[in-house]
Design a protein around this motif. Structure first.
Motif, PDB file in Angstrom:
ATOM      1  N   VAL A 178      23.780 -10.068  -9.872  1.00 20.73           N
ATOM      2  CA  VAL A 178      23.363  -8.682  -9.633  1.00 20.73           C
ATOM      3  C   VAL A 178      22.082  -8.420 -10.417  1.00 20.73           C
ATOM      4  O   VAL A 178      22.091  -8.425 -11.657  1.00 20.73           O
ATOM      5  CB  VAL A 178      24.440  -7.670 -10.081  1.00 20.73           C
ATOM      6  CG1 VAL A 178      24.063  -6.261  -9.599  1.00 20.73           C
ATOM      7  CG2 VAL A 178      25.817  -8.061  -9.590  1.00 20.73           C
ATOM      8  N   ASP A 179      20.987  -8.219  -9.709  1.00 18.25           N
ATOM      9  CA  ASP A 179      19.704  -7.920 -10.349  1.00 18.25           C
ATOM     10  C   ASP A 179      18.834  -7.226  -9.320  1.00 18.25           C
ATOM     11  O   ASP A 179      18.777  -7.661  -8.160  1.00 18.25           O
ATOM     12  CB  ASP A 179      19.030  -9.213 -10.836  1.00 18.25           C
ATOM     13  CG  ASP A 179      17.896  -8.940 -11.822  1.00 18.25           C
ATOM     14  OD1 ASP A 179      16.976  -8.171 -11.472  1.00 18.25           O
ATOM     15  OD2 ASP A 179      17.928  -9.497 -12.933  1.00 18.25           O
ATOM     16  N   ASP A 180      18.161  -6.131  -9.706  1.00 18.68           N
ATOM     17  CA  ASP A 180      17.344  -5.400  -8.734  1.00 18.68           C
ATOM     18  C   ASP A 180      16.002  -6.081  -8.467  1.00 18.68           C
ATOM     19  O   ASP A 180      15.198  -5.590  -7.671  1.00 18.68           O
ATOM     20  CB  ASP A 180      17.140  -3.932  -9.147  1.00 18.68           C
ATOM     21  CG  ASP A 180      16.538  -3.781 -10.538  1.00 18.68           C
ATOM     22  OD1 ASP A 180      16.171  -4.811 -11.154  1.00 18.68           O
ATOM     23  OD2 ASP A 180      16.438  -2.630 -11.008  1.00 18.68           O
ATOM     24  N   ASN A 181      15.764  -7.214  -9.117  1.00 17.96           N
ATOM     25  CA  ASN A 181      14.570  -8.019  -8.851  1.00 17.96           C
ATOM     26  C   ASN A 181      14.988  -9.251  -8.064  1.00 17.96           C
ATOM     27  O   ASN A 181      15.630 -10.165  -8.592  1.00 17.96           O
ATOM     28  CB  ASN A 181      13.911  -8.418 -10.177  1.00 17.96           C
ATOM     29  CG  ASN A 181      12.590  -9.136  -9.972  1.00 17.96           C
ATOM     30  OD1 ASN A 181      12.367  -9.792  -8.951  1.00 17.96           O
ATOM     31  ND2 ASN A 181      11.709  -9.035 -10.953  1.00 17.96           N
ATOM     32  N   ILE A 182      14.638  -9.300  -6.786  1.00 19.12           N
ATOM     33  CA  ILE A 182      15.080 -10.395  -5.924  1.00 19.12           C
ATOM     34  C   ILE A 182      14.524 -11.743  -6.382  1.00 19.12           C
ATOM     35  O   ILE A 182      15.161 -12.788  -6.173  1.00 19.12           O
ATOM     36  CB  ILE A 182      14.678 -10.129  -4.445  1.00 19.12           C
ATOM     37  CG1 ILE A 182      15.352 -11.136  -3.507  1.00 19.12           C
ATOM     38  CG2 ILE A 182      13.174 -10.135  -4.300  1.00 19.12           C
ATOM     39  CD1 ILE A 182      16.852 -11.095  -3.511  1.00 19.12           C
ATOM     40  N   ALA A 183      13.384 -11.729  -7.050  1.00 16.37           N
ATOM     41  CA  ALA A 183      12.805 -12.983  -7.536  1.00 16.37           C
ATOM     42  C   ALA A 183      13.702 -13.602  -8.618  1.00 16.37           C
ATOM     43  O   ALA A 183      13.906 -14.822  -8.645  1.00 16.37           O
ATOM     44  CB  ALA A 183      11.407 -12.747  -8.099  1.00 16.37           C
ATOM     45  N   THR A 184      14.256 -12.748  -9.481  1.00 14.04           N
ATOM     46  CA  THR A 184      15.175 -13.234 -10.518  1.00 14.04           C
ATOM     47  C   THR A 184      16.446 -13.760  -9.884  1.00 14.04           C
ATOM     48  O   THR A 184      16.983 -14.799 -10.298  1.00 14.04           O
ATOM     49  CB  THR A 184      15.516 -12.107 -11.515  1.00 14.04           C
ATOM     50  OG1 THR A 184      14.319 -11.637 -12.132  1.00 14.04           O
ATOM     51  CG2 THR A 184      16.478 -12.607 -12.586  1.00 14.04           C
ATOM     52  N   VAL A 185      16.937 -13.056  -8.875  1.00 12.03           N
ATOM     53  CA  VAL A 185      18.146 -13.497  -8.166  1.00 12.03           C
ATOM     54  C   VAL A 185      17.947 -14.885  -7.583  1.00 12.03           C
ATOM     55  O   VAL A 185      18.783 -15.789  -7.752  1.00 12.03           O
ATOM     56  CB  VAL A 185      18.508 -12.499  -7.043  1.00 12.03           C
ATOM     57  CG1 VAL A 185      19.623 -13.074  -6.164  1.00 12.03           C
ATOM     58  CG2 VAL A 185      18.928 -11.160  -7.623  1.00 12.03           C
TER      59      VAL A 185
END
Length: 287
Positions: free
Chosen positions: A6-13
């Motif tokens: 769960v992270d609002d930054n898709i790059a981190t996901v």
């Protein structure tokens, strides 16, 4: 192990998912950039481990973990964060977070932390199976409970030490319980560490001082190795900068780093006295 991110930054996901898959750490069963949507999927999919960002625009990670816990989630939680504020970190642990991964994420730390969490989950499941098995016989159940007391029987101050043991990656080590008992003995008598303290704890356990000392040193060495690994990955790691500095001196950490990098044939040395005195300082700082 099944992982949910769960992270609002898709790059981190995507970065985390790629690390988990490429390093064969486990299976990514789902992910979301929306904490509200993630809640439903996590409760339905029941992942073993949830990686959750601390600071998200819609809902912060601590609130998400608290809501999931209240909803009956049995997942283990790993927090993703740039934050090093001790109070916020403490709140995350109280909410149910097992470990932290620092941002920006790097392969070495992700792999080490997730493997540590997975090992802790496996140990917890083994313990639950043993308790269930021995619970069928009253005498056996009593024996297991005597040998392995529940955390609820440990006073609040000793439970708070789990934060530093978690950060040092040594919570599951056999010697960690003995370290707690030595700490409790020092606290109760209001004295520093010495061989008499160790002898007293060994006598209470019906064990030899030598065996007790060996288990404690092995647990401390595991912590030293983890601190050195964190420092190699990131010198600003809070494991190294904050927690490691309580219980290890810099020379020991530096020697262990050299050993891990193959620059020396022997690693850093652990000092029970230094470690225990550091725990007393840590305990005083969080009261």
């Amino acid at each position: 192990m099944k992982y949910y991110i769960v992270d609002d930054n898709i790059a981190t996901v995507k970065s985390l998912a790629n690390i988990i898959r490429s390093r064969k750490i486990g299976e990514v069963c789902g992910y979301s950039t929306d904490p509200e949507a993630a809640m439903e999927e996590i409760l339905e999919d029941r992942p073993d481990i949830v990686l959750v960002d601390l600071l998200m625009s819609e809902m912060d990670g601590i609130s998400l973990v608290e809501r999931l816990r209240k909803s009956g989630s049995g997942s283990a939680f790993v927090m993703l964060s740039k934050v090093t504020d001790k109070e916020m970190i403490g709140n995350a642990y109280k909410a149910g977070v097992e470990f932290f991964i620092h941002k920006p994420v790097n392969i070495a730390e992700v792999e080490k932390v997730l493997n540590n969490v997975a090992e802790k989950i496996k140990m917890r499941r083994i313990m639950e199976d043993l308790r269930e098995l021995f619970g069928e016989d009253g005498n056996k159940k009593g024996a297991v409970e005597d040998a392995l007391p529940e955390e609820s029987a440990v006073n609040e101050e000793l439970q708070s030490l789990d934060m530093i043991f978690n950060m040092l990656g040594m919570l599951g080590e056999k010697g960690t319980r003995e370290i707690r008992e030595v700490y409790a003995c020092m606290r109760d008598c209001g004295c520093g560490y010495d061989k008499e303290i160790l002898s007293r704890v060994a006598e209470e356990r019906g064990d030899s001082v030598k065996n007790l000392e060996q288990r404690i040193r092995r647990a401390m060495k595991k912590g030293l190795t983890n601190v050195a690994s964190a420092a190699l990955a990131d010198y600003e790691s809070e494991v190294f900068q904050i927690y490691g500095n309580y219980v290890f001196d810099f020379k020991s950490v530096r020697d262990e780093m050299d050993f891990l990098e193959g620059k020396s044939k022997s690693g850093g040395r652990v000092s029970i006295s230094h470690f225990m005195e550091g725990l007393i300082l840590y305990g005083n700082s969080i009261r």
